[in-house]
Design a protein around this motif. Structure first.
Motif, mmCIF file in Angstrom:
data_model
loop_
_atom_site.group_PDB
_atom_site.id
_atom_site.type_symbol
_atom_site.label_atom_id
_atom_site.label_comp_id
_atom_site.label_asym_id
_atom_site.label_seq_id
_atom_site.Cartn_x
_atom_site.Cartn_y
_atom_site.Cartn_z
ATOM 1 N N ARG A 185 51.148 32.678 26.564
ATOM 2 C CA ARG A 185 50.223 32.096 26.141
ATOM 3 C C ARG A 185 50.217 33.229 24.637
ATOM 4 N N GLN A 186 50.461 32.630 23.716
ATOM 5 C CA GLN A 186 50.806 33.688 22.116
ATOM 6 C C GLN A 186 49.748 32.889 21.295
ATOM 7 N N ALA A 187 48.844 33.286 20.720
ATOM 8 C CA ALA A 187 48.235 32.516 19.313
ATOM 9 C C ALA A 187 48.548 33.695 18.417
ATOM 10 N N PRO A 188 48.211 32.791 16.946
ATOM 11 C CA PRO A 188 48.710 33.540 15.112
ATOM 12 C C PRO A 188 48.213 34.849 15.762
ATOM 13 N N GLY A 189 49.001 36.158 15.090
ATOM 14 C CA GLY A 189 48.173 37.610 15.243
ATOM 15 C C GLY A 189 48.362 38.075 15.970
ATOM 16 N N ASN A 190 48.172 37.187 17.651
ATOM 17 C CA ASN A 190 48.320 37.846 19.008
ATOM 18 C C ASN A 190 49.773 38.664 19.607
ATOM 19 N N GLN A 191 49.597 39.035 20.220
ATOM 20 C CA GLN A 191 50.519 39.279 21.747
ATOM 21 C C GLN A 191 51.098 38.402 22.521
ATOM 22 N N ARG A 192 51.930 37.855 22.748
ATOM 23 C CA ARG A 192 52.152 37.140 24.539
ATOM 24 C C ARG A 192 51.785 37.773 25.458
ATOM 25 N N GLU A 193 50.546 37.040 26.010
ATOM 26 C CA GLU A 193 50.036 37.398 27.113
ATOM 27 C C GLU A 193 50.286 36.289 28.289
ATOM 28 N N LEU A 194 50.231 37.184 29.765
ATOM 29 C CA LEU A 194 50.451 36.331 30.378
ATOM 30 C C LEU A 194 49.362 35.160 31.170
ATOM 31 N N VAL A 195 49.201 34.466 31.319
ATOM 32 C CA VAL A 195 48.253 33.331 32.132
ATOM 33 C C VAL A 195 48.344 32.849 33.179
ATOM 34 N N ALA A 196 49.618 32.851 33.363
ATOM 35 C CA ALA A 196 49.735 32.163 34.955
ATOM 36 C C ALA A 196 50.867 32.780 35.979
ATOM 37 N N THR A 197 50.699 32.778 37.083
ATOM 38 C CA THR A 197 51.665 33.143 37.788
ATOM 39 C C THR A 197 52.659 32.691 39.559
ATOM 40 N N ILE A 198 53.646 31.885 39.624
ATOM 41 C CA ILE A 198 53.140 31.558 40.948
ATOM 42 C C ILE A 198 54.827 32.041 41.291
ATOM 43 N N PHE A 199 54.158 32.622 42.615
ATOM 44 C CA PHE A 199 55.115 33.328 43.191
ATOM 45 C C PHE A 199 55.503 32.640 44.662
ATOM 46 N N GLY A 200 56.530 31.997 44.575
ATOM 47 C CA GLY A 200 56.784 31.594 46.762
ATOM 48 C C GLY A 200 56.101 29.667 46.202
ATOM 49 N N THR A 201 55.850 29.551 46.989
ATOM 50 C CA THR A 201 54.919 27.595 46.797
ATOM 51 C C THR A 201 53.644 27.706 45.913
ATOM 52 N N SER A 242 68.798 24.321 37.047
ATOM 53 C CA SER A 242 68.463 25.550 37.792
ATOM 54 C C SER A 242 68.737 24.955 38.093
ATOM 55 N N ILE A 243 69.750 25.357 39.347
ATOM 56 C CA ILE A 243 69.834 24.357 41.032
ATOM 57 C C ILE A 243 68.812 25.424 41.999
ATOM 58 N N LEU A 244 68.764 24.222 42.585
ATOM 59 C CA LEU A 244 67.497 23.801 43.916
ATOM 60 C C LEU A 244 67.553 25.432 44.162
ATOM 61 N N SER A 245 68.023 25.729 44.837
ATOM 62 C CA SER A 245 68.451 26.788 45.627
ATOM 63 C C SER A 245 67.919 28.140 45.223
ATOM 64 N N VAL A 246 67.709 27.963 43.471
ATOM 65 C CA VAL A 246 67.546 29.027 42.561
ATOM 66 C C VAL A 246 66.417 28.994 42.623
ATOM 67 N N PHE A 247 65.608 27.622 42.572
ATOM 68 C CA PHE A 247 64.931 27.081 41.900
ATOM 69 C C PHE A 247 63.597 27.775 42.491
ATOM 70 N N THR A 248 63.840 27.399 43.842
ATOM 71 C CA THR A 248 62.901 27.573 44.653
ATOM 72 C C THR A 248 62.903 28.798 45.058
ATOM 73 N N VAL A 249 63.253 30.036 44.916
ATOM 74 C CA VAL A 249 63.038 31.086 44.603
ATOM 75 C C VAL A 249 62.359 31.793 43.738
ATOM 76 N N SER A 250 62.829 31.596 42.732
ATOM 77 C CA SER A 250 61.933 32.324 41.167
ATOM 78 C C SER A 250 60.577 32.073 41.512
ATOM 79 N N VAL A 251 60.677 33.339 40.441
ATOM 80 C CA VAL A 251 59.047 33.387 40.270
ATOM 81 C C VAL A 251 58.752 32.617 38.263
ATOM 82 N N PHE A 252 57.970 31.909 38.607
ATOM 83 C CA PHE A 252 57.315 31.339 36.827
ATOM 84 C C PHE A 252 56.157 31.514 36.632
ATOM 85 N N ASN A 253 56.107 31.991 35.413
ATOM 86 C CA ASN A 253 55.379 32.316 35.034
ATOM 87 C C ASN A 253 54.115 31.628 33.617
ATOM 88 N N TRP A 254 53.984 31.333 32.908
ATOM 89 C CA TRP A 254 53.119 30.987 31.614
ATOM 90 C C TRP A 254 52.385 31.806 30.780
#
Length: 121
Positions: free
Chosen positions: A40-56, A26-38
């Protein structure tokens, strides 16, 4: 590979792990404004959103990890972290990082390959 996740492993309940997600292509300017999420998916479960970071510093967490997990980013290293403390057996899952970039066109979304976290009781 757009996102490289690492840091998973086997830990006892009550322990800690830190996951890393490096957006090496990722180029730095794109990285800086991107939203990142973590997710997780346990066996037999749907993928679930754990954490999000917006901006800094703006963050959001699932209720199940609030107060135990901390998401952060280092733009200079193009890396996002997930510090996981007081781990529980129910935190066992494959953890995926996700990048969402909203530029002038349609949003772009990227996924890491996943890293296994196993918490023993």
């Amino acid at each position: 590979v757009q996102l490289q996740a690492s840091g998973g492993g086997l830990v006892q309940a009550g322990g800690s792990l830190r996951l890393s997600c490096r957006a090496s292509r990722s180029i730095l300017s794109v990285f800086t404004v991107s939203v990142f999420n973590w997710y997780r998916q346990a066996p037999g479960n749907q993928r679930e959103l754990v954490a999000t970071i917006f901006g800094t510093r703006d963050t959001a967490y699932a209720d199940s990890v609030k107060g135990r997990f901390i998401i952060s980013r280092d733009n200079s290293k193009k890396t996002v972290y997930l510090q996981m403390n007081s781990l529980k057996p129910e935190d066992t899952a494959v953890y995926y990082c996700n990048q969402v970039y909203r530029g002038s066109g349609p949003p772009s979304e990227f996924w890491g390959q996943g890293t296994q976290v196993t918490v023993s009781s």
